[in-house]
Design a protein around this motif. Structure first.
Motif, mmCIF file in Angstrom:
data_model
loop_
_atom_site.group_PDB
_atom_site.id
_atom_site.type_symbol
_atom_site.label_atom_id
_atom_site.label_comp_id
_atom_site.label_asym_id
_atom_site.label_seq_id
_atom_site.Cartn_x
_atom_site.Cartn_y
_atom_site.Cartn_z
ATOM 1 N N THR A 114 13.091 -0.362 7.211
ATOM 2 C CA THR A 114 12.458 -1.932 7.323
ATOM 3 C C THR A 114 12.126 -2.055 8.692
ATOM 4 N N MET A 115 11.234 -2.935 9.027
ATOM 5 C CA MET A 115 10.698 -3.288 10.133
ATOM 6 C C MET A 115 10.256 -4.984 10.288
ATOM 7 N N THR A 116 10.293 -5.376 11.336
ATOM 8 C CA THR A 116 9.869 -6.807 11.566
ATOM 9 C C THR A 116 8.569 -6.766 12.427
ATOM 10 N N ALA A 117 7.567 -7.650 11.690
ATOM 11 C CA ALA A 117 6.369 -7.554 12.446
ATOM 12 C C ALA A 117 6.422 -8.766 13.471
ATOM 13 N N SER A 135 9.180 -3.353 4.579
ATOM 14 C CA SER A 135 10.046 -2.426 4.144
ATOM 15 C C SER A 135 9.246 -1.381 3.479
ATOM 16 N N LYS A 136 9.908 -0.141 3.650
ATOM 17 C CA LYS A 136 9.294 1.261 3.023
ATOM 18 C C LYS A 136 10.168 1.785 2.128
ATOM 19 N N TRP A 137 9.391 2.226 1.039
ATOM 20 C CA TRP A 137 10.350 2.665 -0.147
ATOM 21 C C TRP A 137 9.616 3.927 -0.953
ATOM 22 N N THR A 138 10.210 4.865 -1.276
ATOM 23 C CA THR A 138 9.832 5.841 -2.085
ATOM 24 C C THR A 138 9.347 5.288 -3.384
ATOM 25 N N ALA A 139 8.408 6.210 -4.135
ATOM 26 C CA ALA A 139 7.935 5.819 -5.541
ATOM 27 C C ALA A 139 9.037 5.738 -6.310
ATOM 28 N N GLY A 140 10.093 6.329 -6.284
ATOM 29 C CA GLY A 140 11.202 6.284 -6.993
ATOM 30 C C GLY A 140 12.380 5.238 -6.846
ATOM 31 N N VAL A 146 4.544 0.887 1.249
ATOM 32 C CA VAL A 146 4.842 -0.311 2.515
ATOM 33 C C VAL A 146 4.765 -1.627 1.909
ATOM 34 N N CYS A 147 5.657 -2.388 2.344
ATOM 35 C CA CYS A 147 5.693 -3.804 1.474
ATOM 36 C C CYS A 147 5.725 -4.877 2.616
ATOM 37 N N GLY A 148 4.754 -5.890 2.505
ATOM 38 C CA GLY A 148 4.731 -6.830 3.656
ATOM 39 C C GLY A 148 5.020 -8.044 3.213
ATOM 40 N N LEU A 167 0.828 -1.363 0.164
ATOM 41 C CA LEU A 167 0.013 -0.230 -0.133
ATOM 42 C C LEU A 167 0.708 1.243 0.076
ATOM 43 N N PHE A 168 0.161 2.310 -0.446
ATOM 44 C CA PHE A 168 0.895 3.661 -0.377
ATOM 45 C C PHE A 168 0.426 4.504 1.067
#
Length: 215
Positions: free
Chosen positions: A165-168, A154-159, A145-147, A138-139
Motif C-alpha cells: 500500500t502507498m499514500t499519495a 494498493s497493489k494486488w496480484t490478479a489472484g 494498482v488501485c487508487g 490499472l495493470f
C-alpha cells in the motif's frame, strides 16, 4: 472528415463511467453508475455478458453461467451467477481494467470492493476490500494498482494477494498511469500533485506546479 457514429451500445440503466477494450476479442467492456459491468460485441453492438458485483456473495465461489454460449450468441445477456442465484447489483462501477494478456478483468467503485474476474470463463476470482471508493485502476508489472478517494493506493496480484500500500500526496486519487519501459507509476489527484512510484512502491518523484508569480 467529420466523425460518424457507426453503432450504439444500449443496456445500462445509468451513466457509463468507464470503458476498456479487449485485445484478443472484438469486444469492449463498460462500467456504469447502475453498478453493472457489461461486455459488448463490437460487430453486432449487442451485450454478450453482464457482471454484477461479486461482493454480494463470498469471494472465490462464483461460476459463470454458460460463458461459451454467451460468447457464441452476442444477443444474449448472461449474468454472472453463484449457483442458481444471481449475484446482486451494487453501487457505481467507477473504474475497470483488462490485463495486457487479456486474461483478467478487474473493476471497482463505490462499495469499496475490488473484484477480479477471469475473462475466458467469466469466473470471479476474488472480491477484495479497499480503503475507500475506487476512482482508478490499472495493470502494472503483473500487479493491479488501485487508487482510492482517500488518497491511498494498493497493489494486488490478479489472484487477490495484497502486494503493498502507498499514500499519495493528494487527498483523493483521480487517475493513474503506467510507463512499461521504466515500470514507473504516476498518480494524480485533488492536491495538484503528481506522485511517481517505482515498481517496488517507492516514491521517486513528486511533481508540483510552479508557484504563481504575481504580475
Amino acid at each position: 472528415l467529420a466523425p460518424t457514429c457507426v453503432g450504439t451500445f444500449r443496456g445500462h440503466q445509468g451513466s457509463v463511467l468507464c470503458v476498456a477494450s479487449r485485445r484478443t476479442q472484438p469486444q469492449i467492456i463498460t462500467g456504469s453508475e447502475d453498478g453493472i459491468v457489461k461486455l459488448w460485441d463490437c460487430r453486432t453492438y449487442g451485450c454478450v455478458a453482464t457482471l454484477p458485483d461479486a461482493a454480494a456473495s463470498p469471494p472465490r465461489s462464483h461460476a459463470a453461467a454458460s460463458p461459451s454460449a454467451a460468447l457464441a450468441a452476442p444477443a444474449a445477456d448472461v449474468a454472472l451467477r453463484s449457483g442458481a442465484a444471481a449475484v446482486a447489483s451494487w453501487s457505481f462501477v467507477g473504474a475497470l481494467a483488462v490485463d495486457p494478456d487479456d486474461n483478467f478483468l478487474v473493476w471497482a467503485g463505490g462499495t469499496r470492493t475490488l473484484v477480479t474476474c477471469h475473462l475466458r470463463t467469466l469466473t470471479c476470482l476474488s472480491a477484495l476490500p479497499t480503503s475507500a471508493p475506487v476512482n482508478s485502476l490499472l495493470f502494472a508489472h503483473e500487479t493491479v494498482v488501485c487508487g482510492c478517494s482517500d488518497g491511498r493506493l494498493s497493489k494486488w496480484t490478479a489472484g487477490g494477494a495484497l502486494v503493498g500500500t502507498m499514500t499519495a500526496s493528494s487527498p483523493c486519487v483521480f487517475t493513474i498511469a503506467y510507463n512499461p519501459p521504466s515500470q514507473l507509476v504516476a498518480v494524480g489527484g485533488s492536491g495538484r500533485f503528481v506522485d511517481v512510484y517505482s515498481a517496488a512502491g517507492t516514491r521517486v518523484a513528486l511533481l508540483s506546479p510552479a508557484p504563481h508569480s504575481p504580475s
